[in-house]
Design a protein around this motif. Sequence first.
Motif, PDB file in Angstrom:
ATOM      1  N   THR A  11      -0.159  -3.518-102.557  1.00 33.64           N
ATOM      2  CA  THR A  11      -1.494  -4.076-102.379  1.00 33.64           C
ATOM      3  C   THR A  11      -2.165  -4.254-103.735  1.00 33.64           C
TER       4      THR A  11
ATOM      5  N   ASP B 216      -0.508  -7.111-105.368  1.00 33.23           N
ATOM      6  CA  ASP B 216      -0.471  -8.343-104.592  1.00 33.23           C
ATOM      7  C   ASP B 216       0.960  -8.889-104.512  1.00 33.23           C
TER       8      ASP B 216
ATOM      9  N   HIS C 187       4.247  -9.138-101.882  1.00 39.25           N
ATOM     10  CA  HIS C 187       4.543  -9.003-100.464  1.00 39.25           C
ATOM     11  C   HIS C 187       5.980  -9.417-100.162  1.00 39.25           C
TER      12      HIS C 187
ATOM     13  N   LYS D 269      -4.214 -13.273-111.039  1.00 43.66           N
ATOM     14  CA  LYS D 269      -5.428 -13.911-110.531  1.00 43.66           C
ATOM     15  C   LYS D 269      -6.384 -14.257-111.666  1.00 43.66           C
TER      16      LYS D 269
END
Length: 581
Positions: free
Chosen positions: A245, A248, A250, A576
Amino acid sequence: METFQSLLAKRLSDALAKAGLPNAGELTPATDRRFGDYQTNAALVLGKQRSENPQTLAERVIAQFDIGDLCEPPTVAGAGFINFTLRADAIAKKAGEVLRDERLGVARTKSTRTIVIDFGSPNVAKPMHVGHIRSTVLGDALARIAQFLGHEVIRDNHIGDWGTQFGMVIYGWKNLLDRQSLQRDPLAEIVRIYRETNERATRDPQVREACRQELVRLQAGDRENIDIWNECVAFSMQDFEHVYTLLDVHYDIQCGESFYNDRLPAVVERLLKSGIGEISEGAVVVFFRDQPELANKPCIVRKRDGGYNYATTDLATVDYRVNDLKADTVWYVVGAPQSLHFKQIFEIARREGYSADFRHITFGSILGEDRKLMKTRSGENVPLRGLLEEACKRARKIIEEKNPDLSEADKTDIAHKIGIGAVKYFDLSQYRMTDYIFSWEKMLSLQGNTAPYLQNAYVRIRSIFRKADESAPKIGKSRRRGDTDSSCGELILDDRAEINLAKRLCQFAEIVPQVLNDFRPNILANYLFELANSFHTFYEACPVLKSEEPARSSRLTLCDLTGRVLQRGLDLLGIKAPDKM
RNA sequence: GCGCCCGUAGCUCAGCCGGAUAGAGCAACGGAUUUCUAAUCCGUAGGUCGGAGGUUCGAAUCCUCCCGGGCGCGCCA
């Protein structure tokens, strides 16, 4: 949309044909700004092939070259290079195409593959540590890029959830477990009992034997041991999820080693039946007698005691990925020390007739300031979770200094984006094979090739648009994608800095596919750094909001496009871009 | 012993399926700021590309050998 490189390459090949010459050499970006934007060594290669003067050949090619409105007349230089310099209006036009393209000019691949990417792969009953950064971050970036290029990607976390260590964990669980500690911090307690058992086992043969018995019971399906094992796996997964998490990252599937347990006997039977495997000293072994490299390095697929090892599991995994998941390509993002193992596995798979493209994507180690494998002061692995949290903490401290007026929520959010981005970018911006020295100072620096530097370029752009919306709201609207207003997307490139920036923006489409040639995200990172650099230069040299129309709109468009390329590029690296910082 | 990887500016690293005078960043030094976030930009200085041979028009890049560092090599994963 075609890139300048492919356009010029086509025209070169036309020119060669018209000059009565075969295709030769390559058309590449110029190695130096002095030589223009692109260059070809075609005349040099042809000169060698036909023992003719390269310069004369180059002149012949140039005479046939249709430059159209793309570039200035090509020139011959050096030993026979042909140099091309793009025209500013051609750059403006191309940048306009990129602007109107969802994919920012990046073409979808023509041959879509189904790629299983095996990366991360932490071990159960151990916390993730700094050694997992490279595999996780590199694998995730490759997955993002492959997906963006149009491939079918399956991200697989091949968790180490089975093996001899569980004998010790179960022994420890039954004999040393402290329930309260387990409730407080489950993984820490599991690690504690594992370590303590390990210590005892090295001293005491009886403990060692007891552990072995626990393992045998587990593998035989003993209810109690299976329950304990399940609990350990569940606790570990919680810890992994927390890290994923934060990062980020997955996965599409998480088929750990235990997933393949009931497929192992069939693997060995198959190998014995086909004669690829043979019995040697009581074990089932595959030899590679005809391969000098592997001649003295046999691979054991069933131990003398009848147990299976990770080679067997990996062979079962190959079968599952190819036959069940229908993969035609499998990438193993696993450290270099395992290269012998994968050579063996790939060779066995080849002999068994699996025709998928198997790649072991290796990478170097992360070192501490002492140039040795990064460890804590007490010599243990550095837990990843703590490291990531510290990255955010350090980022936060810098934000407090530089921009104290931000709201609490903003600070937390931005610190996370910068901190995690810094760790990821530091890793991805370097060639994967080289070992690197971990340095907070370097990765969080605002200067140089770092995530914060790139993020700052993006922030400056967002800031311009915030200001622009305040002063003239309609500009905010007009830069929406799909807007047919002809004033939007018309670029006027006068200043040197504008031309350079626009040129860079057009290169995005040339760079992204290159990353997969040799699995080098650092190529993309490098490009983004240069883009941010070009933007900063432009930003210093060319006022945007204060300039007169039509330059103002043109520059706003340039900013918009730069922002989108930066954001997309960072996203492909799993990083990000904050709006403020 | 055999195999794989690495060795490029003081430091951290790009460039490596051969291309032109080997590039960045940090640190050092010198400039730019009544700011669209100076969290930046511009400039100067810094190199026998570990060493020696070879291949050729041309080698940091390809081949051979050597030196230095890391890792791996039959029942751990």
